[in-house]
Design a protein around this motif. Structure first.
Motif, PDB file in Angstrom:
ATOM      1  N   GLU B 126      91.840  23.076  42.552  1.00 44.19           N
ATOM      2  CA  GLU B 126      92.768  23.941  43.275  1.00 44.19           C
ATOM      3  C   GLU B 126      92.074  24.782  44.340  1.00 44.19           C
ATOM      4  O   GLU B 126      92.665  25.132  45.354  1.00 44.19           O
ATOM      5  CB  GLU B 126      93.490  24.864  42.289  1.00 44.19           C
ATOM      6  N   ALA B 127      90.801  25.128  44.092  1.00 46.12           N
ATOM      7  CA  ALA B 127      90.078  25.977  45.048  1.00 46.12           C
ATOM      8  C   ALA B 127      89.383  25.159  46.135  1.00 46.12           C
ATOM      9  O   ALA B 127      88.516  25.662  46.841  1.00 46.12           O
ATOM     10  CB  ALA B 127      89.055  26.833  44.303  1.00 46.12           C
ATOM     11  N   HIS B 128      89.789  23.898  46.265  1.00 45.84           N
ATOM     12  CA  HIS B 128      89.220  22.978  47.252  1.00 45.84           C
ATOM     13  C   HIS B 128      87.725  22.752  47.082  1.00 45.84           C
ATOM     14  O   HIS B 128      86.990  22.595  48.045  1.00 45.84           O
ATOM     15  CB  HIS B 128      89.508  23.457  48.679  1.00 45.84           C
ATOM     16  N   HIS B 129      87.261  22.763  45.832  1.00 42.62           N
ATOM     17  CA  HIS B 129      85.887  22.357  45.559  1.00 42.62           C
ATOM     18  C   HIS B 129      85.915  20.910  45.083  1.00 42.62           C
ATOM     19  O   HIS B 129      86.757  20.552  44.277  1.00 42.62           O
ATOM     20  CB  HIS B 129      85.262  23.244  44.473  1.00 42.62           C
TER      21      HIS B 129
END
Lengths: 62, 369
Positions: B126-129
């Motif tokens: 979700e945190a674009h990692h």
């Protein structure tokens, strides 16, 4: 949120300090124009030290 | 005669520099590449970061990128992999997968990742990692590294010609050396001598001169339209600050360490507290303020210049293309001149404070408390 407020306060303090340094340096140059070079160098060093503090606060606060 | 000629050249050079940068910017605007505040923000953030290829400009009509690729050198779990960054095809979203003997390599937000076994494309949480890829050790010649090598070469050429002139016995240097000699003497007489002392300054001149010209040339290079932002990379400034720290810690005299660790002339109870404060000051605070000052000044400078150039985009709807472009051109020209001053000032300050700290470390105390 609080870190941003803290950084803001430190930057305000830094601004006041820079104003003091600049103002006092101008005063002393007006009083002793022959010492202008030395005063300028000292002013820049103190300014840079202060700036480092303010930038440090800005980076850490962000 | 020569002086007026060189001043004329300097003025023309500076004007050419600023107008070209603005011109490059304008082109992007006309092609509607950067239009909304979000896109402007992204554009500026992209400029402030390092990148793996040397991008000059994009022709939006044909969709072609102009620039040249730089080598990517990464250490993956399967060993060293090298290829040119053109194999990513200017992709920065992890979509193009480069396959090198079974090792799948992707680039996402200027970082290079190695895909895990069996994965075909990058996936994110979700945190674009990235979730199914691991980081690699990146030795690539990025744009910043390229800039540093370029600066090193420029310095090597400039100063070896200066040194050759002295070897030949010229008392007055010729050509470009005429610009360098006063700067070298300035660093020696105004920075090194007053802060380190007449006896000991010679030993540190090599470092101080290198650091001064390295920062100065890189700052100036950052103002050209080539889009370097080397002294605005925190890793670069941190490395320079660590050099200074190592030098002053290792050249510290007995007096320096005595004064740092067991301050004479203060009550015994206070001495350990003072020792902690002093050590913290010399090992952490002084290098940190050195690195943050340079980094933040240059980053802020680039940010302000880019934001003023972006005015021509964000004010276009209200004032029309001509007025907004003129406004941002005048403002960014003005800030560019200030940035030229800052470029010198930051190099001066870094060298000055380095020599001040070195001076503290090598000082001999005659008086005993």
């Amino acid at each position: 949120m609080y870190n941003l407020i803290g950084a803001g306060i430190i930057v305000i303090g830094g601004g006041i300090g820079l104003g003091q340094i600049g103002g006092k340096a101008m005063e002393s140059i007006a009083r002793q124009p022959e010492a202008a070079g030395k005063i300028q160098t000292a002013m820049i060093i103190i300014g840079a030290l202060l700036e480092g503090l303010a930038f440090g606060a800005l980076i850490l606060g962000k | 005669m020569v002086a007026t000629k060189s001043i004329k050249f300097l003025v023309v050079f500076v004007l050419a520099l600023t107008s070209f940068t603005a011109f490059a910017q304008e082109e992007v605007v006309e092609n509607n590449l950067v239009d909304s505040p979000d896109e402007i923000r992204e554009f500026i953030a992209h400029h402030l970061k390092d990148s793996h290829d040397f991008h000059l400009y994009t022709d939006n009509a044909s969709g072609k990128h102009y620039g040249f690729p730089l080598p990517v050198i990464v250490w993956t779990s399967n060993g060293l992999k090298t290829f040119m960054s053109s194999e990513f095809h200017h992709d920065d979203n992890g979509e193009v997968v480069v396959d090198k003997d079974g090792t799948k390599i992707v680039k996402y937000h200027t970082k290079i990742y190695e895909l895990d076994e069996g994965a075909a494309a990058l996936s994110f949480d979700e945190a674009h990692h990235p979730t199914n890829a691991s980081k690699v050790i990146d030795f690539s010649i990025t744009k910043s590294v390229f800039g540093m090598i370029l600066t090193g070469l420029l310095m090597l050429i400039g100063f070896s010609s200066l040194a050759r002139g002295y070897k030949k016995g010229n008392t007055v240097p010729k050509g470009f050396s005429r610009v360098l000699e006063p700067l070298v003497i300035y660093v020696r007489d105004e920075i090194a001598k007053p802060n380190i002392g007449d006896k000991k300054y010679r030993k540190f001149m090599g470092f101080l001169l290198t650091v001064f010209f390295f920062i100065f040339i890189l700052n100036i290079l950052g103002l050209t339209p080539l889009g370097f932002n080397v002294t605005g990379q925190i890793a670069v400034t941190a490395c320079l600050a660590i050099f200074t720290m190592v030098i002053y810690l290792f050249s510290g005299t007995k007096d320096f360490w005595a004064h740092t660790l067991w301050m004479p002339g203060v009550p015994i109870i206070l001495r350990p507290i003072l020792a902690v404060i002093e050590l913290l000051g010399f090992v952490v605070i002084k290098p940190f303020s050195l690195l943050v000052r340079l980094f933040a000044n240059i980053t802020a400078g680039h940010f302000v210049v880019m934001s003023l150039m972006a005015l021509m985009v964000s004010l276009k709807a209200d004032f029309g293309p001509v007025a907004s472009t003129g406004m941002s051109l005048i403002l960014s020209l003005f800030i560019m001149f200030i940035e030229l001053l800052v470029a010198f000032l930051q190099a001066f300050i870094f060298t000055m404070l380095s020599s001040l700290f070195i001076g503290m470390a090598v000082e001999e105390h005659d008086e005993h408390h």
